[in-house]
Structure formats: structure tokens, C-alpha cells
Design an enzyme around this catalytic site. Structure first.
Site, PDB file in Angstrom:
ATOM      1  N   GLU A   1       0.843  -1.191   0.000  1.00  0.00           N
ATOM      2  CA  GLU A   1       0.000   0.000   0.000  1.00  0.00           C
ATOM      3  C   GLU A   1       0.883   1.247   0.000  1.00  0.00           C
ATOM      4  OE1 GLU A   1      -2.146   0.492   3.614  1.00  0.00           O
ATOM      5  OE2 GLU A   1      -3.215   2.262   2.889  1.00  0.00           O
TER       6      GLU A   1
ATOM      7  N   CYS B   1       3.552   9.963  -1.303  1.00  0.00           N
ATOM      8  CA  CYS B   1       4.499  10.038  -2.416  1.00  0.00           C
ATOM      9  C   CYS B   1       4.684  11.520  -2.701  1.00  0.00           C
ATOM     10  CB  CYS B   1       3.856   9.306  -3.594  1.00  0.00           C
ATOM     11  SG  CYS B   1       4.508   9.747  -5.184  1.00  0.00           S
ATOM     12  N   ALA B   2       5.884  12.018  -2.682  1.00  0.00           N
ATOM     13  CA  ALA B   2       6.097  13.450  -2.950  1.00  0.00           C
ATOM     14  C   ALA B   2       7.535  13.723  -3.361  1.00  0.00           C
ATOM     15  CB  ALA B   2       5.736  14.290  -1.726  1.00  0.00           C
TER      16      ALA B   2
ATOM     17  N   GLN C   1      10.187  19.171  -8.793  1.00  0.00           N
ATOM     18  CA  GLN C   1       9.075  18.465  -9.442  1.00  0.00           C
ATOM     19  C   GLN C   1       9.124  18.625 -10.968  1.00  0.00           C
ATOM     20  OE1 GLN C   1       5.329  19.625  -7.631  1.00  0.00           O
ATOM     21  NE2 GLN C   1       5.949  18.817  -5.663  1.00  0.00           N
TER      22      GLN C   1
ATOM     23  N   GLY D   1      11.049  14.429 -13.743  1.00  0.00           N
ATOM     24  CA  GLY D   1      11.151  12.980 -13.934  1.00  0.00           C
ATOM     25  C   GLY D   1      11.520  12.237 -12.654  1.00  0.00           C
TER      26      GLY D   1
ATOM     27  N   THR E   1       8.840   9.737 -11.350  1.00  0.00           N
ATOM     28  CA  THR E   1       8.854   8.480 -12.110  1.00  0.00           C
ATOM     29  C   THR E   1      10.035   7.614 -11.687  1.00  0.00           C
ATOM     30  OG1 THR E   1       7.868   9.662 -13.961  1.00  0.00           O
ATOM     31  CG2 THR E   1       8.873   7.547 -14.469  1.00  0.00           C
TER      32      THR E   1
ATOM     33  N   GLY F   1      -3.663  11.713 -11.990  1.00  0.00           N
ATOM     34  CA  GLY F   1      -2.933  11.844 -13.257  1.00  0.00           C
ATOM     35  C   GLY F   1      -1.524  11.277 -13.148  1.00  0.00           C
TER      36      GLY F   1
HETATM   37  N1  COA Z   1      -1.379  15.257 -12.401  1.00  0.00           N
HETATM   38  C1  COA Z   1      -1.189  14.792 -13.665  1.00  0.00           C
HETATM   39  N2  COA Z   1       0.035  14.433 -14.137  1.00  0.00           N
HETATM   40  C2  COA Z   1       1.098  14.610 -13.323  1.00  0.00           C
HETATM   41  C3  COA Z   1       0.981  15.117 -12.010  1.00  0.00           C
HETATM   42  C4  COA Z   1      -0.333  15.448 -11.562  1.00  0.00           C
HETATM   43  N3  COA Z   1      -0.558  15.931 -10.345  1.00  0.00           N
HETATM   44  N4  COA Z   1       2.207  15.190 -11.473  1.00  0.00           N
HETATM   45  C5  COA Z   1       3.070  14.747 -12.411  1.00  0.00           C
HETATM   46  N5  COA Z   1       2.386  14.393 -13.507  1.00  0.00           N
HETATM   47  C6  COA Z   1       2.920  13.818 -14.734  1.00  0.00           C
HETATM   48  C7  COA Z   1       4.066  14.608 -15.337  1.00  0.00           C
HETATM   49  O1  COA Z   1       3.627  15.627 -16.198  1.00  0.00           O
HETATM   50  C8  COA Z   1       4.836  13.523 -16.064  1.00  0.00           C
HETATM   51  O2  COA Z   1       4.219  13.244 -17.289  1.00  0.00           O
HETATM   52  P1  COA Z   1       5.093  12.855 -18.586  1.00  0.00           P
HETATM   53  O3  COA Z   1       5.813  11.580 -18.211  1.00  0.00           O
HETATM   54  O4  COA Z   1       4.098  12.655 -19.663  1.00  0.00           O
HETATM   55  O5  COA Z   1       6.017  13.994 -18.806  1.00  0.00           O
HETATM   56  C9  COA Z   1       4.623  12.299 -15.160  1.00  0.00           C
HETATM   57  O6  COA Z   1       3.451  12.560 -14.400  1.00  0.00           O
HETATM   58  C10 COA Z   1       5.781  12.067 -14.202  1.00  0.00           C
HETATM   59  O7  COA Z   1       6.276  13.290 -13.780  1.00  0.00           O
HETATM   60  P2  COA Z   1       7.540  13.384 -12.856  1.00  0.00           P
HETATM   61  O8  COA Z   1       8.343  14.598 -13.253  1.00  0.00           O
HETATM   62  O9  COA Z   1       8.258  12.088 -12.846  1.00  0.00           O
HETATM   63  O10 COA Z   1       6.864  13.617 -11.444  1.00  0.00           O
HETATM   64  P3  COA Z   1       7.307  14.609 -10.286  1.00  0.00           P
HETATM   65  O11 COA Z   1       8.752  14.521 -10.033  1.00  0.00           O
HETATM   66  O12 COA Z   1       6.766  15.972 -10.531  1.00  0.00           O
HETATM   67  O13 COA Z   1       6.526  13.967  -9.061  1.00  0.00           O
HETATM   68  C11 COA Z   1       4.545  14.020  -7.712  1.00  0.00           C
HETATM   69  C12 COA Z   1       5.117  13.765  -9.116  1.00  0.00           C
HETATM   70  C13 COA Z   1       3.039  13.768  -7.761  1.00  0.00           C
HETATM   71  C14 COA Z   1       5.174  13.081  -6.727  1.00  0.00           C
HETATM   72  C15 COA Z   1       4.860  15.500  -7.346  1.00  0.00           C
HETATM   73  O14 COA Z   1       4.255  16.354  -8.275  1.00  0.00           O
HETATM   74  C16 COA Z   1       4.403  15.882  -5.971  1.00  0.00           C
HETATM   75  O15 COA Z   1       5.151  15.763  -5.018  1.00  0.00           O
HETATM   76  N6  COA Z   1       3.163  16.413  -5.832  1.00  0.00           N
HETATM   77  C17 COA Z   1       2.631  16.834  -4.566  1.00  0.00           C
HETATM   78  C18 COA Z   1       2.304  15.678  -3.675  1.00  0.00           C
HETATM   79  C19 COA Z   1       1.278  14.743  -4.278  1.00  0.00           C
HETATM   80  O16 COA Z   1       0.264  15.149  -4.817  1.00  0.00           O
HETATM   81  N7  COA Z   1       1.555  13.442  -4.148  1.00  0.00           N
HETATM   82  C20 COA Z   1       0.736  12.374  -4.706  1.00  0.00           C
HETATM   83  C21 COA Z   1      -0.229  11.830  -3.735  1.00  0.00           C
HETATM   84  S1  COA Z   1       0.466  10.971  -2.397  1.00  0.00           S
END
Ligand code: COA
Length: 358
Positions: free
Chosen positions: A102, A106-107, A113, A116, A119, A147
Site C-alpha cells: 500500500e 508520495c512526494a 518536481q 522525472g 517516475t 494523473g
Molecule cells: N497530475 C497529472 N500528471 C502529473 C501530475 C499530476 N498531479 N504530477 C506529475 N504528472 C505527470 C508529469 O507531467 C509527467 O508526465 P510525462 O511523463 O508525460 O512527462 C509524469 O506525471 C511524471 O512526472 P515526474 O516529473 O516524474 O513527477 P514529479 O517529479 O513531478 O513527481 C509528484 C510527481 C506527484 C510526486 C509531485 O508532483 C508531488 O510531489 N506532488 C505533490 C504531492 C502529491 O500530490 N503526491 C501524490 C499523492 S500521495
């Protein structure tokens, strides 16, 4: 923690103790609170990132899960191995007996941000879970996170049997449950190379079936050709008499339709009631027209569409344009006795039976 061992080198990460290099100045670690300073220090940094990036989560709840000994965290560090700072991570709870893990939080820190890293962390977590021989991820994603999780291969369509997770997973109000299958044979830390290799394999297969590079002998000399399809290569390229005839008859039908529409238009332009429609409405004179009529059309535009030869692929499209032109007129001049209003009815009475007759 030392779940990842030295054979990680083969999946693109070079192991150094329990740290895995993931590029220049970047490394990943799998952490769990064992009370040691070595684990606690990065877990505190990760907890701060979660608290900042997930403001809706109560801070005390984040602390409880991150430091809970049943939870583990994959953390990404920036800096030289052993001296880097945590820039993101995923906290999760493996539930081995039920065959799922589970994801709790994730952040990635705000300044890092969309580069990549989200990912990268997820891919390493997948490799880690695969190593623990767990088959599925489950998580409750809020609307903002759906997303991101979808891009990581998570889906809202649940196929994991409910009895496997019900009562074992924390329920969040307003969250959407998502799942992701972990395939035992996919090399998650090397997906770019894997997809590249798959593409190359597919292109190789396609190339071996293609005949575009085959050069046929010319037709000089030999028996006289009576049929163009006897020319070497024409048949092999996929052209048949039937295809060519069908294309020709479609083309003829299009030409015939345009000629008939043009004839209707010519007759209409000779009537006495066509005057409001011959050119676009003068919006300098009637500035409110643009506000009232969102999709203007006039006979000059309709003529251009006929002359283009490929716009009116059916008489119904022409009919709709004429109808819209008249509807626009009645919308802008809504009084039935009005001279403009009257012409709309006259145009429709003149054109519609002619369209029906095509
Ligand atoms: N909604 C839709 N797409 C998203 C997204 C979101 N909130 N955040 C990232 N993506 C997409 C990116 O555009 C990218 O797409 P691509 O591969 O087509 O270019 C893909 O997801 C991966 O992006 P990446 O750069 O690897 O992600 P990141 O380093 O920005 O990390 C999170 C993604 C969600 C961890 C980061 O944005 C974050 O910390 N957000 C705030 C906390 C949060 O909402 N956490 C998730 C719930 S626990």
C-alpha cells in the site's frame, strides 16, 4: 535496510552499501525506522517533504506512518553518496501475505518536481516490491494525484479481489482507489532501454515484411502489355483494379455533387430574395452581430466551400449550412413581419426541395 543487494548493478543502479546511484549526483535508498541515526535522519527529511507537499494530511499522521516499523520508504537523494539530501520519496507498507503493497505518501520537493524524479522513484519502488515478490500496488489517490499515478501504470479499474485488501488498507474520504500490477519479469529500473529494444524489434520485423526496397525489372521488350496491373510490382504494391475503380467512382460522385450544389447556388443567386445573404454581414455597421451570432455564414463562404471540392462530402452538410444561414437571419431579425425574416423562409422553400432532388 538492505533489501536491495549488489545484483542491482545489472538494473542500472550501482550499489554502494545500501545506496544505489541513479545518475550524476543522485542516489536512492530504501529506509525503515530501526532507531539508528543513519535511517532516522533521512526519514525526518522525507517526513518534512511529505508534510509540505501534502498539506491536507495531518502532520501527526504523516509522522506516525513514516516512522512506523511496518512502513518502508524509498528515498531519492541529491548529492554525493552518503552526503546527499532527500529530495523526494514514497512511503509504503508491504502486506506480503495479501500480495500487495500500500502506498501511503508520495512526494517530490517543490523545486525538483516535473523533472522525472517522481517516475524515477516509482520505478525503483516497483523494482523493490518485485524483489520482495509482491504482485500488486494499491493506493488511495486524491484528485490531484490520479494523473501522476495513471502515468505510472496505475488504473482505477480494480481487478485485485476485494477480499484480498478489504480491512487491510486505510480508507481515505474522497480518495480514488488505484492499483498497479508488478510484473515479475519487467526490468523497472531500465524501462527506457527496454522500450527502445522493443521498438527496434518491431521495426526489424516490419522491415522484413516490407517490399518497398524490392526493385523490379523494367517492361522494355518482352510480350506486349495489355493490362497496367501486369507491370511487375504494381500488383505487389497492393493496387488492384477494384481499388482503383472504387476510388475513381468516389471521385466522380464528388465532382457530380459539387456540380449540382453549384447549380443550386447559381439559381439561388438569381432570385429576388437572396440579397441579405450574398456577402458577410457588415459588422462595422452592426457591431452587435458578432455577439448575437456565434457562427456566421453567407453564400460567398458557401461558394468557396463548393469550389474547394472536398468540403461538401454529402448534400446534408450543404443543407445544414443553408439552414444555419437562414436561422442566423431569423435570430438577428426575430420579428416575423420583418423583410429580412421573410427572405429566410423564401430561401429555404427554394433550396430544400432542390437538395432533396439530388
Ligand atoms: N497530475 C497529472 N500528471 C502529473 C501530475 C499530476 N498531479 N504530477 C506529475 N504528472 C505527470 C508529469 O507531467 C509527467 O508526465 P510525462 O511523463 O508525460 O512527462 C509524469 O506525471 C511524471 O512526472 P515526474 O516529473 O516524474 O513527477 P514529479 O517529479 O513531478 O513527481 C509528484 C510527481 C506527484 C510526486 C509531485 O508532483 C508531488 O510531489 N506532488 C505533490 C504531492 C502529491 O500530490 N503526491 C501524490 C499523492 S500521495
Amino acid at each position: 535496510m538492505s533489501e536491495w543487494t549488489s545484483d542491482e548493478a545489472k538494473v542500472g543502479c550501482k550499489a554502494k552499501k545500501d545506496a544505489w546511484s541513479c545518475g550524476e549526483n543522485l542516489y536512492m535508498r530504501l529506509l525503515c525506522n530501526d532507531g539508528s541515526h543513519d535511517q532516522m535522519k533521512p526519514l525526518i527529511q522525507l517526513k518534512s517533504i511529505f508534510s509540505k507537499q501534502l498539506p491536507k494530511m495531518p502532520p501527526a499522521y504523516i509522522v506516525r506512518l513514516v516512522f512506523d516499523r511496518n512502513h518502508q520508504s524509498v528515498a531519492l537523494f541529491k548529492g554525493p553518496v552518503g552526503k546527499g539530501k532527500v529530495i523526494g520519496g514514497i512511503c509504503f507498507r508491504p502486506c506480503k501475505e495479501q500480495d500487495f503493497a500500500e502506498i501511503a505518501f508520495c512526494a517530490v520537493t517543490a523545486s525538483e518536481q516535473v523533472k522525472g524524479f517522481g517516475t524515477l522513484i516509482m520505478n525503483h519502488l516497483k523494482a523493490c516490491i518485485q524483489k520482495q515478490k509482491i504482485g500488486w500496488f494499491l493506493t488511495y489517490a486524491d484528485n490531484y494525484a490520479i494523473g501522476y499515478f495513471a502515468k505510472q501504470g496505475f488504473t482505477k479499474d480494480l481487478t485485485v479481489a476485494k477480499k484480498r485488501w478489504e480491512g487491510y488498507i486505510k480508507d481515505y474520504d474522497g480518495g480514488t482507489m488505484m492499483q498497479c500490477e508488478i510484473h515479475p519479469q519487467i526490468d523497472y529500473t531500465n524501462t527506457k532501454e527496454m522500450i527502445k529494444a522493443q521498438r527496434e524489434h518491431i521495426f526489424d520485423k516490419m522491415r522484413s515484411h516490407l517490399k518497398s526496397e524490392v526493385v523490379f525489372d523494367g517492361v522494355v521488350g518482352g510480350p506486349k502489355l495489355t493490362d497496367p496491373y501486369d507491370i511487375p510490382g504494381v500488383h505487389a504494391s497492393g493496387w488492384t483494379k477494384e481499388i482503383v475503380e472504387e476510388l475513381a467512382s468516389k471521385r466522380q460522385a464528388m465532382i457530380s455533387l459539387q456540380e449540382q450544389l453549384h447549380s443550386i447556388l447559381k439559381d439561388l443567386l438569381n432570385t429576388k430574395f437572396v440579397w441579405p445573404y450574398t456577402k458577410p454581414v457588415d459588422v462595422e455597421r452592426y457591431p452587435e452581430y458578432k455577439k448575437i451570432i456565434k457562427d456566421p455564414i453567407d453564400l460567398r463562404m458557401i461558394k468557396q466551400r463548393i469550389l474547394a471540392g472536398n468540403f461538401y462530402t454529402s448534400k446534408e452538410i450543404f443543407r445544414k449550412d443553408i439552414q444555419r444561414m437562414c436561422d442566423n437571419c431569423r435570430t438577428f431579425n426575430p420579428t416575423p413581419g420583418n423583410a429580412y425574416y421573410k427572405t429566410a423562409g423564401q430561401v429555404l422553400d427554394f433550396v430544400m426541395p432542390r437538395i432533396n432532388a439530388i
